[in-house]
Design a protein around this motif. Structure first.
Motif, mmCIF file in Angstrom:
data_model
loop_
_atom_site.group_PDB
_atom_site.id
_atom_site.type_symbol
_atom_site.label_atom_id
_atom_site.label_comp_id
_atom_site.label_asym_id
_atom_site.label_seq_id
_atom_site.Cartn_x
_atom_site.Cartn_y
_atom_site.Cartn_z
ATOM 1 N N THR A 71 0.821 -1.211 0.000
ATOM 2 C CA THR A 71 0.000 0.000 0.000
ATOM 3 C C THR A 71 0.856 1.262 0.000
ATOM 4 O O THR A 71 0.475 2.277 -0.573
ATOM 5 C CB THR A 71 -0.954 0.015 1.212
ATOM 6 N N ALA A 72 2.031 1.196 0.613
ATOM 7 C CA ALA A 72 2.942 2.339 0.569
ATOM 8 C C ALA A 72 3.374 2.622 -0.864
ATOM 9 O O ALA A 72 3.480 3.790 -1.282
ATOM 10 C CB ALA A 72 4.162 2.084 1.447
ATOM 11 N N VAL A 84 -0.151 11.031 13.130
ATOM 12 C CA VAL A 84 0.827 12.016 13.611
ATOM 13 C C VAL A 84 1.808 12.314 12.491
ATOM 14 O O VAL A 84 2.371 11.391 11.879
ATOM 15 C CB VAL A 84 1.576 11.474 14.846
ATOM 16 N N THR A 85 2.020 13.599 12.211
ATOM 17 C CA THR A 85 2.866 13.982 11.084
ATOM 18 C C THR A 85 3.837 15.095 11.441
ATOM 19 O O THR A 85 3.638 15.851 12.390
ATOM 20 C CB THR A 85 2.022 14.473 9.888
ATOM 21 N N GLU A 89 4.194 9.086 4.320
ATOM 22 C CA GLU A 89 3.986 7.843 3.578
ATOM 23 C C GLU A 89 2.657 7.198 3.955
ATOM 24 O O GLU A 89 1.915 6.708 3.091
ATOM 25 C CB GLU A 89 5.132 6.876 3.864
ATOM 26 N N THR A 90 2.328 7.234 5.237
ATOM 27 C CA THR A 90 1.066 6.661 5.708
ATOM 28 C C THR A 90 -0.130 7.409 5.133
ATOM 29 O O THR A 90 -1.111 6.796 4.688
ATOM 30 C CB THR A 90 1.011 6.696 7.247
ATOM 31 N N LEU A 91 -0.047 8.735 5.110
ATOM 32 C CA LEU A 91 -1.143 9.534 4.567
ATOM 33 C C LEU A 91 -1.320 9.281 3.079
ATOM 34 O O LEU A 91 -2.455 9.171 2.591
ATOM 35 C CB LEU A 91 -0.876 11.017 4.838
ATOM 36 N N ILE A 145 -4.865 7.728 1.383
ATOM 37 C CA ILE A 145 -5.599 8.398 0.319
ATOM 38 C C ILE A 145 -5.668 7.526 -0.926
ATOM 39 O O ILE A 145 -6.721 7.388 -1.568
ATOM 40 C CB ILE A 145 -4.950 9.759 -0.012
ATOM 41 N N ALA A 146 -4.547 6.901 -1.278
ATOM 42 C CA ALA A 146 -4.466 6.133 -2.515
ATOM 43 C C ALA A 146 -5.333 4.875 -2.498
ATOM 44 O O ALA A 146 -5.729 4.376 -3.556
ATOM 45 C CB ALA A 146 -3.013 5.761 -2.799
#
Length: 217
Positions: A16-17, A197-198, A207-209, A213-214
């Protein structure tokens, strides 16, 4: 696994990343800035939006997310952005940058106008899949944030809290803020059950965000 309500978002899998990386490595183009509901582009694709009080670091996070240094305008003057800005991401979705709410260096009438636009968009955009509400990790949820959370809740718009500027404080203060945010979100059924947390400067959480979204449907 943590038993706390609103746990932190888990690190994405390598698969997913990579999906997220590819999406945002492709074309990301500014579509238009609108100042009225009549100016919105056609609701023909999934949309995600970013909301946050003025100077929360929204533009910096969008720039980090898309890998562009100046896609979203940044300013040291709170409340400078007065439009809803639409960006096309790979012709698959709209990334929507909402005007900052709260304190603003602008005439009262102008502030009222764009706050009304903000509320109209959140309540009436059928293709809006999720709102990311940015909260400064140094300060937590404030009264002005509660107003937006209430609006999203009443409008049945799923929203997820993204904590910004995590690099500006230590771990102990981060834990205090997380506890305060969890308490504030407990009364909002529309709140997505994970926190992110960013840090735009350090790249934490980006990367998580992207992966979140993707992989939205």
């Amino acid at each position: 696994m943590t038993s706390l309500p609103f746990p932190l978002t888990e690190t994405p899998s390598a698969e997913t990343a990579e999906i997220g990386r590819k999406l945002f490595a492709g074309p990301v183009d500014f579509v238009k800035g609108v100042v009225s509901m009549e100016g919105l582009p056609p609701a023909d694709r999934l949309e995600i939006c970013f909301a946050g009080r003025s100077n929360v670091g929204k533009s910096s996070l969008i720039n980090a997310l898309t890998g562009r240094k100046s896609l979203a305008r940044t300013s040291n003057t709170p409340g400078r952005t007065q439009e809803i800005n639409f960006f096309d991401v790979g012709e698959k979705l709209y990334l929507v940058d909402l005007p900052g709410y709260g304190f603003a260096e602008a005439p009262v009438a102008v502030v009222r106008q764009w706050q009304a636009l903000l509320k109209s968009y959140l309540a009436g955009r059928s293709t809006l899949r999720r709102a990311f509400v940015l909260i400064d990790m140094r300060h937590g949820v404030k009264k002005v944030d509660e107003e937006i959370l209430d609006l999203l809740n009443k409008s049945a718009v799923p929203f997820q809290v993204v904590l910004t500027k995590a690099d500006k404080i230590g771990l102990a203060q981060q834990e205090q803020t997380l506890a305060q945010v969890r308490t504030a979100l407990a009364k909002h059924p529309a709140a997505f059950p994970e926190l992110l947390v960013t840090s735009s400067e350090k790249g934490e959480g980006v990367e998580t965000l992207r992966a979140l979204i993707a992989t939205m449907q």
